[in-house]
Design a protein around this motif. Structure first.
Motif, PDB file in Angstrom:
ATOM      1  N   VAL A   1       0.846  -1.190   0.000  1.00  0.00           N
ATOM      2  CA  VAL A   1       0.000   0.000   0.000  1.00  0.00           C
ATOM      3  C   VAL A   1       0.883   1.242   0.000  1.00  0.00           C
ATOM      4  N   LYS A   2       0.336   2.330  -0.548  1.00  0.00           N
ATOM      5  CA  LYS A   2       1.045   3.610  -0.512  1.00  0.00           C
ATOM      6  C   LYS A   2       0.494   4.414   0.649  1.00  0.00           C
ATOM      7  N   ALA A   3       1.400   4.974   1.442  1.00  0.00           N
ATOM      8  CA  ALA A   3       1.006   5.726   2.636  1.00  0.00           C
ATOM      9  C   ALA A   3       1.601   7.127   2.590  1.00  0.00           C
ATOM     10  N   HIS A   4       0.878   8.074   3.178  1.00  0.00           N
ATOM     11  CA  HIS A   4       1.317   9.469   3.224  1.00  0.00           C
ATOM     12  C   HIS A   4       2.272   9.661   4.396  1.00  0.00           C
TER      13      HIS A   4
ATOM     14  N   ARG B   1       3.814   1.713  11.375  1.00  0.00           N
ATOM     15  CA  ARG B   1       2.381   1.494  11.572  1.00  0.00           C
ATOM     16  C   ARG B   1       1.633   2.481  10.683  1.00  0.00           C
ATOM     17  N   VAL B   2       0.682   1.978   9.894  1.00  0.00           N
ATOM     18  CA  VAL B   2      -0.124   2.823   9.026  1.00  0.00           C
ATOM     19  C   VAL B   2      -1.596   2.656   9.386  1.00  0.00           C
ATOM     20  N   ILE B   3      -2.381   3.714   9.112  1.00  0.00           N
ATOM     21  CA  ILE B   3      -3.805   3.690   9.410  1.00  0.00           C
ATOM     22  C   ILE B   3      -4.564   4.194   8.194  1.00  0.00           C
TER      23      ILE B   3
ATOM     24  N   ARG C   1      -4.821   9.475  -5.915  1.00  0.00           N
ATOM     25  CA  ARG C   1      -5.522   8.374  -6.571  1.00  0.00           C
ATOM     26  C   ARG C   1      -5.247   7.027  -5.909  1.00  0.00           C
ATOM     27  N   GLU C   2      -4.012   6.793  -5.480  1.00  0.00           N
ATOM     28  CA  GLU C   2      -3.665   5.495  -4.899  1.00  0.00           C
ATOM     29  C   GLU C   2      -3.342   5.551  -3.413  1.00  0.00           C
ATOM     30  N   LYS C   3      -3.252   6.744  -2.834  1.00  0.00           N
ATOM     31  CA  LYS C   3      -2.859   6.872  -1.421  1.00  0.00           C
ATOM     32  C   LYS C   3      -4.093   6.991  -0.534  1.00  0.00           C
ATOM     33  N   HIS C   4      -4.347   5.927   0.257  1.00  0.00           N
ATOM     34  CA  HIS C   4      -5.482   5.911   1.182  1.00  0.00           C
ATOM     35  C   HIS C   4      -5.036   5.556   2.592  1.00  0.00           C
ATOM     36  N   TRP C   5      -3.744   5.638   2.861  1.00  0.00           N
ATOM     37  CA  TRP C   5      -3.173   5.286   4.153  1.00  0.00           C
ATOM     38  C   TRP C   5      -2.287   6.411   4.646  1.00  0.00           C
ATOM     39  N   LYS C   6      -2.098   6.482   5.958  1.00  0.00           N
ATOM     40  CA  LYS C   6      -1.283   7.529   6.557  1.00  0.00           C
ATOM     41  C   LYS C   6      -0.329   6.899   7.560  1.00  0.00           C
ATOM     42  N   LEU C   7       0.903   7.392   7.585  1.00  0.00           N
ATOM     43  CA  LEU C   7       1.901   6.909   8.535  1.00  0.00           C
ATOM     44  C   LEU C   7       1.561   7.412   9.932  1.00  0.00           C
TER      45      LEU C   7
END
Length: 89
Positions: A50-53, A66-68, A75-81
């Motif tokens: 997954v791609k995370a911000h 850990r990502v949430i 378009r592809e980033k739906h996770w955050k560090l």
């Protein structure tokens, strides 16, 4: 406390390894899970990337993070560090 806030928010949270940090404010995280095969009853390792911000460009390749789940950042980033658990050696 993190358990309670996660339960209320309903957002998924995973721990994985950073595979790439070459993009600006984006990391690619590989999340490994063990899944029981329905026929052979053997545990199989599944990997989802997954791609995370990463707002501060803090995480590097090899770090355990850990990502949430979050609202779509692109378009592809739906996770955050959330945090870096262990630095790469």
């Amino acid at each position: 406390m993190a358990e309670q806030s996660r339960a209320r928010s309903g957002k998924k949270e995973f721990i994985g390894n950073v595979k790439s940090d070459k993009m600006d404010k984006t990391i690619v995280v590989a999340i490994e899970t063990l899944t029981l095969h329905p026929l052979y009853k053997k545990y199989v390792k599944r990997v989802k990337k997954v791609k995370a911000h990463d707002e501060k460009n803090d995480a590097k390749t090899g770090d355990r993070v850990r990502v949430i789940e979050s609202r779509p950042v692109s378009r592809e980033k739906h996770w955050k560090l959330v945090e870096i658990l262990e630095r790469a050696k």
